[in-house]
Scaffold this motif. Structure first.
Motif, PDB file in Angstrom:
ATOM      1  N   UNK A 282       0.793  -1.136   0.050  1.00  0.00           N
ATOM      2  CA  UNK A 282       0.181  -0.032  -0.032  1.00  0.00           C
ATOM      3  C   UNK A 282       0.940   1.200  -0.024  1.00  0.00           C
ATOM      4  N   UNK A 283       1.011   2.035  -1.029  1.00  0.00           N
ATOM      5  CA  UNK A 283       1.695   3.354  -1.124  1.00  0.00           C
ATOM      6  C   UNK A 283       0.853   4.484  -1.123  1.00  0.00           C
ATOM      7  N   UNK A 284       1.126   5.258   0.052  1.00  0.00           N
ATOM      8  CA  UNK A 284       0.280   6.350   0.344  1.00  0.00           C
ATOM      9  C   UNK A 284       1.047   7.732   0.250  1.00  0.00           C
ATOM     10  N   UNK A 285       0.097   8.719   0.012  1.00  0.00           N
ATOM     11  CA  UNK A 285       0.617  10.065  -0.004  1.00  0.00           C
ATOM     12  C   UNK A 285      -0.235  11.008   0.870  1.00  0.00           C
ATOM     13  N   UNK A 286       0.498  11.475   1.784  1.00  0.00           N
ATOM     14  CA  UNK A 286      -0.415  12.538   2.748  1.00  0.00           C
ATOM     15  C   UNK A 286       0.203  13.968   2.646  1.00  0.00           C
ATOM     16  N   UNK A 287      -0.610  14.914   2.257  1.00  0.00           N
ATOM     17  CA  UNK A 287       0.033  16.015   1.720  1.00  0.00           C
ATOM     18  C   UNK A 287      -1.110  17.331   2.060  1.00  0.00           C
ATOM     19  N   UNK A 288      -0.744  18.361   1.748  1.00  0.00           N
ATOM     20  CA  UNK A 288      -1.682  19.489   1.944  1.00  0.00           C
ATOM     21  C   UNK A 288      -1.757  20.435   0.814  1.00  0.00           C
ATOM     22  N   UNK A 289      -3.120  21.307   0.847  1.00  0.00           N
ATOM     23  CA  UNK A 289      -3.404  22.124  -0.144  1.00  0.00           C
ATOM     24  C   UNK A 289      -2.447  22.928  -0.785  1.00  0.00           C
ATOM     25  N   UNK A 290      -1.490  23.220  -0.093  1.00  0.00           N
ATOM     26  CA  UNK A 290      -0.583  24.321  -0.580  1.00  0.00           C
ATOM     27  C   UNK A 290       0.422  23.941  -1.563  1.00  0.00           C
ATOM     28  N   UNK A 291       0.714  22.453  -1.615  1.00  0.00           N
ATOM     29  CA  UNK A 291       1.439  21.759  -2.572  1.00  0.00           C
ATOM     30  C   UNK A 291       0.718  20.752  -3.394  1.00  0.00           C
ATOM     31  N   UNK A 292      -0.449  20.909  -3.289  1.00  0.00           N
ATOM     32  CA  UNK A 292      -1.488  19.721  -3.929  1.00  0.00           C
ATOM     33  C   UNK A 292      -1.050  19.957  -5.442  1.00  0.00           C
ATOM     34  N   UNK A 293      -0.915  20.777  -6.171  1.00  0.00           N
ATOM     35  CA  UNK A 293      -0.487  20.771  -7.598  1.00  0.00           C
ATOM     36  C   UNK A 293       0.703  20.126  -8.154  1.00  0.00           C
ATOM     37  N   UNK A 294       1.525  19.995  -6.992  1.00  0.00           N
ATOM     38  CA  UNK A 294       2.692  19.002  -7.250  1.00  0.00           C
ATOM     39  C   UNK A 294       2.593  17.783  -6.613  1.00  0.00           C
ATOM     40  N   UNK A 295       1.967  17.519  -5.623  1.00  0.00           N
ATOM     41  CA  UNK A 295       1.888  16.356  -4.920  1.00  0.00           C
ATOM     42  C   UNK A 295       0.869  15.241  -5.119  1.00  0.00           C
ATOM     43  N   UNK A 296       0.011  15.796  -6.276  1.00  0.00           N
ATOM     44  CA  UNK A 296      -1.109  14.968  -6.710  1.00  0.00           C
ATOM     45  C   UNK A 296      -0.567  13.624  -7.278  1.00  0.00           C
ATOM     46  N   UNK A 297       0.664  13.602  -7.584  1.00  0.00           N
ATOM     47  CA  UNK A 297       1.316  12.347  -8.265  1.00  0.00           C
ATOM     48  C   UNK A 297       2.319  11.891  -7.187  1.00  0.00           C
ATOM     49  N   UNK A 298       2.274  12.384  -6.134  1.00  0.00           N
ATOM     50  CA  UNK A 298       3.286  11.618  -5.084  1.00  0.00           C
ATOM     51  C   UNK A 298       3.188  10.049  -4.828  1.00  0.00           C
ATOM     52  N   UNK A 299       1.848   9.694  -4.823  1.00  0.00           N
ATOM     53  CA  UNK A 299       1.655   8.096  -4.445  1.00  0.00           C
ATOM     54  C   UNK A 299       2.095   7.484  -5.765  1.00  0.00           C
ATOM     55  N   UNK A 300       2.056   8.094  -7.153  1.00  0.00           N
ATOM     56  CA  UNK A 300       2.497   7.278  -8.258  1.00  0.00           C
ATOM     57  C   UNK A 300       4.175   7.428  -8.401  1.00  0.00           C
ATOM     58  N   UNK A 301       4.740   8.503  -7.885  1.00  0.00           N
ATOM     59  CA  UNK A 301       6.248   8.636  -7.565  1.00  0.00           C
ATOM     60  C   UNK A 301       6.728   7.605  -6.737  1.00  0.00           C
ATOM     61  N   UNK A 302       6.052   7.399  -5.618  1.00  0.00           N
ATOM     62  CA  UNK A 302       6.647   6.415  -4.413  1.00  0.00           C
ATOM     63  C   UNK A 302       6.419   5.003  -5.157  1.00  0.00           C
ATOM     64  N   UNK A 303       5.084   4.669  -5.896  1.00  0.00           N
ATOM     65  CA  UNK A 303       4.930   3.502  -6.430  1.00  0.00           C
ATOM     66  C   UNK A 303       6.007   3.025  -7.296  1.00  0.00           C
ATOM     67  N   UNK A 304       6.422   3.982  -8.146  1.00  0.00           N
ATOM     68  CA  UNK A 304       7.506   3.655  -9.354  1.00  0.00           C
ATOM     69  C   UNK A 304       8.688   3.509  -8.581  1.00  0.00           C
ATOM     70  N   UNK A 305       9.183   4.177  -7.499  1.00  0.00           N
ATOM     71  CA  UNK A 305      10.312   3.849  -6.660  1.00  0.00           C
ATOM     72  C   UNK A 305      10.244   2.488  -6.327  1.00  0.00           C
ATOM     73  N   UNK A 306       9.247   2.070  -5.650  1.00  0.00           N
ATOM     74  CA  UNK A 306       9.382   0.690  -4.850  1.00  0.00           C
ATOM     75  C   UNK A 306       9.158  -0.374  -6.319  1.00  0.00           C
ATOM     76  N   UNK A 307       8.592   0.031  -7.267  1.00  0.00           N
ATOM     77  CA  UNK A 307       8.427  -1.167  -8.426  1.00  0.00           C
ATOM     78  C   UNK A 307       9.957  -1.260  -9.058  1.00  0.00           C
ATOM     79  N   UNK A 308      10.490  -0.108  -9.118  1.00  0.00           N
ATOM     80  CA  UNK A 308      11.885   0.101  -9.984  1.00  0.00           C
ATOM     81  C   UNK A 308      12.691  -0.669  -9.121  1.00  0.00           C
ATOM     82  N   UNK A 309      12.890  -0.242  -7.868  1.00  0.00           N
ATOM     83  CA  UNK A 309      14.004  -0.759  -7.068  1.00  0.00           C
ATOM     84  C   UNK A 309      13.811  -2.334  -6.657  1.00  0.00           C
ATOM     85  N   UNK A 310      12.790  -2.664  -6.302  1.00  0.00           N
ATOM     86  CA  UNK A 310      12.104  -4.185  -6.154  1.00  0.00           C
ATOM     87  C   UNK A 310      12.469  -4.873  -7.292  1.00  0.00           C
ATOM     88  N   UNK A 311      12.268  -4.471  -8.371  1.00  0.00           N
ATOM     89  CA  UNK A 311      12.707  -5.330  -9.677  1.00  0.00           C
ATOM     90  C   UNK A 311      14.216  -5.432 -10.134  1.00  0.00           C
TER      91      UNK A 311
END
Length: 401
Positions: A282-311
């Protein structure tokens, strides 16, 4: 063959200590204080007889005149030290349903305990500790900003004992950590209005989440994309601010347990599955409205890291991964959770870089244990490489900075 023989013999006699923590903690968001009780079962797997045990009281870094403050002033850095600290209310050894109080002394971030009886190889001792910690405001690696909490190094932690003996280094701030691996049972009581990020696994989601969140969590487990679990940006909590709930966690074979808490997170979740039918992360992103326009892909970024490094470099070991925007500036990693400052920049693709870097620290030093205090170049070196190759994999060879 002769060149490798010493290392083979050394590996055959390898050992490490075994620790099991049970911590019950209560957060007071009015006073920014954590009151806790800790039971520590410590097994001596070394070949040595131990007459003393050392504990780390990391938050004493944030006290006036601490060794960390003295060091910074010796460098001509006269910044203010956040106010904080840890107080031991009671310390005892448990044996046959009795409490015995040993002699102990505190030297800033290090506590020495003189054992009543020697701890021999293979024996286990149980410590009981009552403690209170004042959460530093804008602290290093841990702290709070108002009612936004990134909590780490927050309980009395036994020092590492290895083939060189006890690690008795003081915590000075710039260097990181060298911890024993062990298991944790953690109960955290705080107002119902808070949502938490955490190491390990949550045992009682139905007791702490509303029905709407439980339904979204179920949806996310069966979805291939990012699911918005909740948006508490404009939440008004009313009576929930005074209603207390207890979050119950376990974490196995980890170096530490860290957590975050806030009442106004935006919470996104997606899952990474190593193979069809396998148990997902389970890959979560917890963030705030101040940076939402940048963080709305944060969960995707973290998932990519886990996928790439695990592979490519070894399977991710934890059930969750939290990328948390919050009180800790820069970025700081703990098992299954990373604290990240208020980052966002379209030109540099931030927060991709800092999320990738901090999540990659789950490999070094969380899964492959190293002594960060003495050999920080090891985990930072590997993780800097991981960040570069993961960025190239995501954005392509060029224009990925």
């Amino acid at each position: 063959l002769f060149l490798f023989l010493p290392s083979i013999l050394s590996a055959g006699s390898y050992w490490q200590q075994d620790v099991h923590y049970r911590i019950d903690a209560r957060l007071d968001p009015q006073k920014h204080v954590i009151a806790g009780s800790e039971i520590l079962h410590y097994q001596n797997n070394s070949p040595d007889v131990l007459n003393v045990v050392y504990f780390r009281l990391y938050w004493n870094l944030f006290t006036e005149g601490s060794y960390g403050q003295q060091l910074s002033r010796s460098y001509g850095q006269y910044y203010s030290m956040p106010e904080g600290g840890m107080t031991i209310r009671e310390f005892s050894i448990l044996e046959d349903n009795h409490k015995y109080v040993p002699e102990y002394s505190v030297d800033n971030t290090l506590m020495e305990v003189k054992l009543i009886d020697p701890l021999r190889p293979g024996e286990t001792i149980t410590f009981s500790i009552e403690f209170e910690g004042k959460i530093p405001e804008d602290g290093w690696r841990t702290g709070h900003q108002g009612r936004d909490y990134n909590i780490a190094q927050w309980y009395p932690q036994v020092s590492t004992y290895d083939r060189f003996g006890w690690d008795r280094s003081q915590y000075l701030g710039p260097a990181e950590f060298y911890n024993e691996y062990g298991s944790f049972e953690v109960n955290i009581t705080l107002p119902k209005s808070f949502t938490l990020g955490y190491s390990g696994k949550l045992l009682n989601p139905d007791e702490v989440y509303p029905d709407s969140v439980m339904a979204k969590l179920k949806q996310a487990a069966n979805d291939t994309g990012v699911v918005r679990i909740a948006d508490y940006t404009n939440a008004e909590w009313g009576s929930a601010e005074s209603t207390m709930v207890t979050w119950k966690f376990i974490a196995d074979n980890v170096r530490d347990f860290a957590w975050s808490a806030n009442e106004h997170y935006i919470w996104d979740l997606n899952y990474w599955y190593p193979s069809p039918g396998a148990k997902g992360v389970a890959v979560h992103a917890l963030y705030f409205e101040d940076m939402a326009r940048y963080w709305d892909r944060a969960a995707e970024y973290a998932k990519h890291t886990i996928s790439y490094l695990s592979t490519n470099y070894g399977m991710y070991a934890y059930p969750n991964c939290f990328a948390v925007e919050g009180a800790v500036g820069g970025g700081m990693e703990y098992p299954g959770i990373t604290f990240i400052g208020h980052y966002g920049n379209e030109l540099t693709h931030d927060p991709f870089g800092v999320i990738t870097h901090e999540v990659a620290h789950n490999w070094y030093p969380m899964m492959v244990g190293t002594n960060e205090t003495a050999y920080g170049f090891m985990d930072e070196g590997f993780v800097t490489f991981f960040t570069a190759v993961a960025r190239e994999d995501y954005f392509g060879r060029y224009n990925n900075a």
